[in-house]
Motif scaffolding. Structure first.
Motif, PDB file in Angstrom:
ATOM      1  N   GLY A 138      40.784  40.660  42.322  1.00  0.00           N
ATOM      2  CA  GLY A 138      40.928  40.448  43.169  1.00  0.00           C
ATOM      3  C   GLY A 138      39.541  39.320  42.953  1.00  0.00           C
ATOM      4  O   GLY A 138      37.931  39.880  42.668  1.00  0.00           O
ATOM      5  N   SER A 174      36.363  38.631  48.939  1.00  0.00           N
ATOM      6  CA  SER A 174      37.618  39.814  49.744  1.00  0.00           C
ATOM      7  C   SER A 174      37.080  40.355  50.180  1.00  0.00           C
ATOM      8  O   SER A 174      36.750  41.075  49.601  1.00  0.00           O
ATOM      9  CB  SER A 174      38.786  39.375  49.213  1.00  0.00           C
ATOM     10  OG  SER A 174      39.516  40.695  49.899  1.00  0.00           O
ATOM     11  N   GLY A 196      43.166  35.992  42.126  1.00  0.00           N
ATOM     12  CA  GLY A 196      43.470  34.903  43.753  1.00  0.00           C
ATOM     13  C   GLY A 196      42.294  34.042  43.971  1.00  0.00           C
ATOM     14  O   GLY A 196      42.109  33.340  45.679  1.00  0.00           O
ATOM     15  N   ASP A 254      48.134  33.258  39.415  1.00  0.00           N
ATOM     16  CA  ASP A 254      49.131  33.485  40.322  1.00  0.00           C
ATOM     17  C   ASP A 254      50.503  34.501  40.062  1.00  0.00           C
ATOM     18  O   ASP A 254      50.573  35.433  40.395  1.00  0.00           O
ATOM     19  CB  ASP A 254      50.316  32.346  41.229  1.00  0.00           C
ATOM     20  CG  ASP A 254      48.054  31.891  42.214  1.00  0.00           C
ATOM     21  OD1 ASP A 254      46.967  32.582  42.716  1.00  0.00           O
ATOM     22  OD2 ASP A 254      48.409  31.158  41.995  1.00  0.00           O
ATOM     23  N   ARG A 281      51.358  38.303  40.841  1.00  0.00           N
ATOM     24  CA  ARG A 281      52.262  38.689  41.431  1.00  0.00           C
ATOM     25  C   ARG A 281      52.836  39.954  40.606  1.00  0.00           C
ATOM     26  O   ARG A 281      53.688  40.523  41.000  1.00  0.00           O
ATOM     27  CB  ARG A 281      53.169  37.732  41.795  1.00  0.00           C
ATOM     28  CG  ARG A 281      54.713  37.682  42.129  1.00  0.00           C
ATOM     29  CD  ARG A 281      55.071  36.613  42.874  1.00  0.00           C
ATOM     30  NE  ARG A 281      54.837  35.831  43.324  1.00  0.00           N
ATOM     31  CZ  ARG A 281      53.965  35.600  45.244  1.00  0.00           C
ATOM     32  NH1 ARG A 281      54.888  36.655  45.039  1.00  0.00           N
ATOM     33  NH2 ARG A 281      53.651  34.554  45.437  1.00  0.00           N
ATOM     34  N   ASN A 308      51.667  42.969  41.299  1.00  0.00           N
ATOM     35  CA  ASN A 308      51.346  43.477  43.173  1.00  0.00           C
ATOM     36  C   ASN A 308      52.573  42.284  43.864  1.00  0.00           C
ATOM     37  O   ASN A 308      52.508  40.667  43.640  1.00  0.00           O
ATOM     38  CB  ASN A 308      50.407  43.458  43.632  1.00  0.00           C
ATOM     39  CG  ASN A 308      50.551  43.876  44.959  1.00  0.00           C
ATOM     40  OD1 ASN A 308      51.311  43.593  45.311  1.00  0.00           O
ATOM     41  ND2 ASN A 308      49.761  43.229  46.230  1.00  0.00           N
ATOM     42  N   ASN A 340      53.399  41.760  46.515  1.00  0.00           N
ATOM     43  CA  ASN A 340      52.921  41.120  47.692  1.00  0.00           C
ATOM     44  C   ASN A 340      51.795  39.654  47.122  1.00  0.00           C
ATOM     45  O   ASN A 340      51.210  39.288  48.452  1.00  0.00           O
ATOM     46  CB  ASN A 340      52.136  41.729  48.793  1.00  0.00           C
ATOM     47  CG  ASN A 340      52.950  42.947  49.115  1.00  0.00           C
ATOM     48  OD1 ASN A 340      54.114  42.739  49.165  1.00  0.00           O
ATOM     49  ND2 ASN A 340      52.542  44.002  48.609  1.00  0.00           N
ATOM     50  N   GLN A 365      49.535  40.296  46.821  1.00  0.00           N
ATOM     51  CA  GLN A 365      47.302  39.474  47.302  1.00  0.00           C
ATOM     52  C   GLN A 365      46.875  40.598  46.575  1.00  0.00           C
ATOM     53  O   GLN A 365      47.031  41.306  45.524  1.00  0.00           O
ATOM     54  CB  GLN A 365      47.868  41.056  48.571  1.00  0.00           C
ATOM     55  CG  GLN A 365      48.496  39.529  49.289  1.00  0.00           C
ATOM     56  CD  GLN A 365      48.920  40.270  50.855  1.00  0.00           C
ATOM     57  OE1 GLN A 365      48.553  41.303  51.405  1.00  0.00           O
ATOM     58  NE2 GLN A 365      49.721  39.310  51.583  1.00  0.00           N
ATOM     59  N   TRP A 394      48.220  48.642  44.316  1.00  0.00           N
ATOM     60  CA  TRP A 394      47.207  47.676  45.667  1.00  0.00           C
ATOM     61  C   TRP A 394      47.256  48.656  46.619  1.00  0.00           C
ATOM     62  O   TRP A 394      47.547  49.589  46.815  1.00  0.00           O
ATOM     63  CB  TRP A 394      48.353  46.489  45.373  1.00  0.00           C
ATOM     64  CG  TRP A 394      49.884  47.565  45.086  1.00  0.00           C
ATOM     65  CD1 TRP A 394      50.335  46.754  44.172  1.00  0.00           C
ATOM     66  CD2 TRP A 394      50.709  46.810  46.293  1.00  0.00           C
ATOM     67  NE1 TRP A 394      51.625  47.312  43.907  1.00  0.00           N
ATOM     68  CE2 TRP A 394      52.072  47.112  45.179  1.00  0.00           C
ATOM     69  CE3 TRP A 394      50.903  47.647  47.558  1.00  0.00           C
ATOM     70  CZ2 TRP A 394      52.773  47.303  46.211  1.00  0.00           C
ATOM     71  CZ3 TRP A 394      51.909  47.299  48.388  1.00  0.00           C
ATOM     72  CH2 TRP A 394      53.117  47.940  47.367  1.00  0.00           C
ATOM     73  N   GLU A 395      46.634  48.097  47.883  1.00  0.00           N
ATOM     74  CA  GLU A 395      46.483  48.225  48.941  1.00  0.00           C
ATOM     75  C   GLU A 395      44.767  49.067  48.907  1.00  0.00           C
ATOM     76  O   GLU A 395      44.790  49.650  48.725  1.00  0.00           O
ATOM     77  CB  GLU A 395      47.267  49.415  50.008  1.00  0.00           C
ATOM     78  CG  GLU A 395      48.569  48.800  50.057  1.00  0.00           C
ATOM     79  CD  GLU A 395      48.547  47.577  51.318  1.00  0.00           C
ATOM     80  OE1 GLU A 395      47.539  47.661  51.917  1.00  0.00           O
ATOM     81  OE2 GLU A 395      49.120  47.164  51.163  1.00  0.00           O
TER      82      GLU A 395
END
Length: 207
Positions: A6, A10, A33, A41, A45, A48, A50, A52, A64-65
């Motif tokens: 990440g 962010s 990201g 990318d 993916r 995750n 999503n 993200q 994730w989260e």
């Protein structure tokens, strides 16, 4: 070794970076990201669905989260000071973490995207003002909670709730717009400054 994916700008990645600093854990950081690289990318993916960030890999375990990652790391390190084991104490910490991820994040999104990111999809001045007003009201909720505890968000001790809300407060402080004076928030934010990782991942000039 732990692997964190990440971009370091962010707010959700910075939550995890702060937790890692508090725990003194070694990790490898991949700034996924942070670019338009198609291969990066695709890799993100795969980790995750999503696409993200953040994503944490602990061996073959992928998570994730951001708030879930913070909870996992604290539990993994058996840091009951950050995430209590007693059901009621733990629920209080998680209540404020969930409030940050839902109510507070929903409130600031338009004001932040309009005033800081200057995103072309967020050009409605009335909507930005309404978002700022809602954000201010919720920061007032946090101020009243801190007035009651006199110390940290979930009580007397520093916890994961302070980490996730510390990042949100930094964003509130740095986003342009009219804001009320919240003396309890200001005093609490000052108490966070000596924490490990705070200067590097929170009060680092990035909203």
């Amino acid at each position: 070794m732990l692997e964190l994916y990440g971009k370091p700008t962010s707010i959700n990645v910075r939550k995890v970076l702060w937790v890692l600093a508090e725990l003194g854990l070694e990790y490898r950081h991949d700034a996924a990201g942070a670019s338009t690289d198609a291969a990066a990318d695709a890799r993100l993916r795969r980790l995750n669905p999503n696409a993200q960030v953040p994503v944490l890999c602990d061996g073959d375990f992928v998570l994730w989260e951001s708030n879930s990652i913070c909870r996992y790391l604290a539990a993994r390190a058996e840091r009951a000071d950050l995430l209590p084991q007693a059901p009621r104490e733990r629920a209080r910490v998680e209540q404020w973490m969930d409030w940050q991820a839902t109510d507070l994040n929903s409130a600031w999104r338009y004001a932040f995207m309009a005033g800081v990111r200057r995103h072309p999809d967020y050009q409605d001045d009335a909507a930005a003002a309404a978002s700022q007003a809602h954000w201010n009201r919720l920061m007032g909720v946090l101020d009243r909670q801190l007035a009651q505890t006199g110390a940290h968000v979930a009580g007397e001790r520093f916890s994961l709730a302070d980490i996730v809300l510390g990042l949100s407060t930094q964003r509130w402080r740095m986003t342009p717009g009219d804001k009320p004076v919240l003396s309890c928030v200001d005093a609490w934010f000052a108490r966070l400054r000596p924490r490990a990782g705070f200067a590097l991942h929170v009060d680092n000039g990035v909203p």
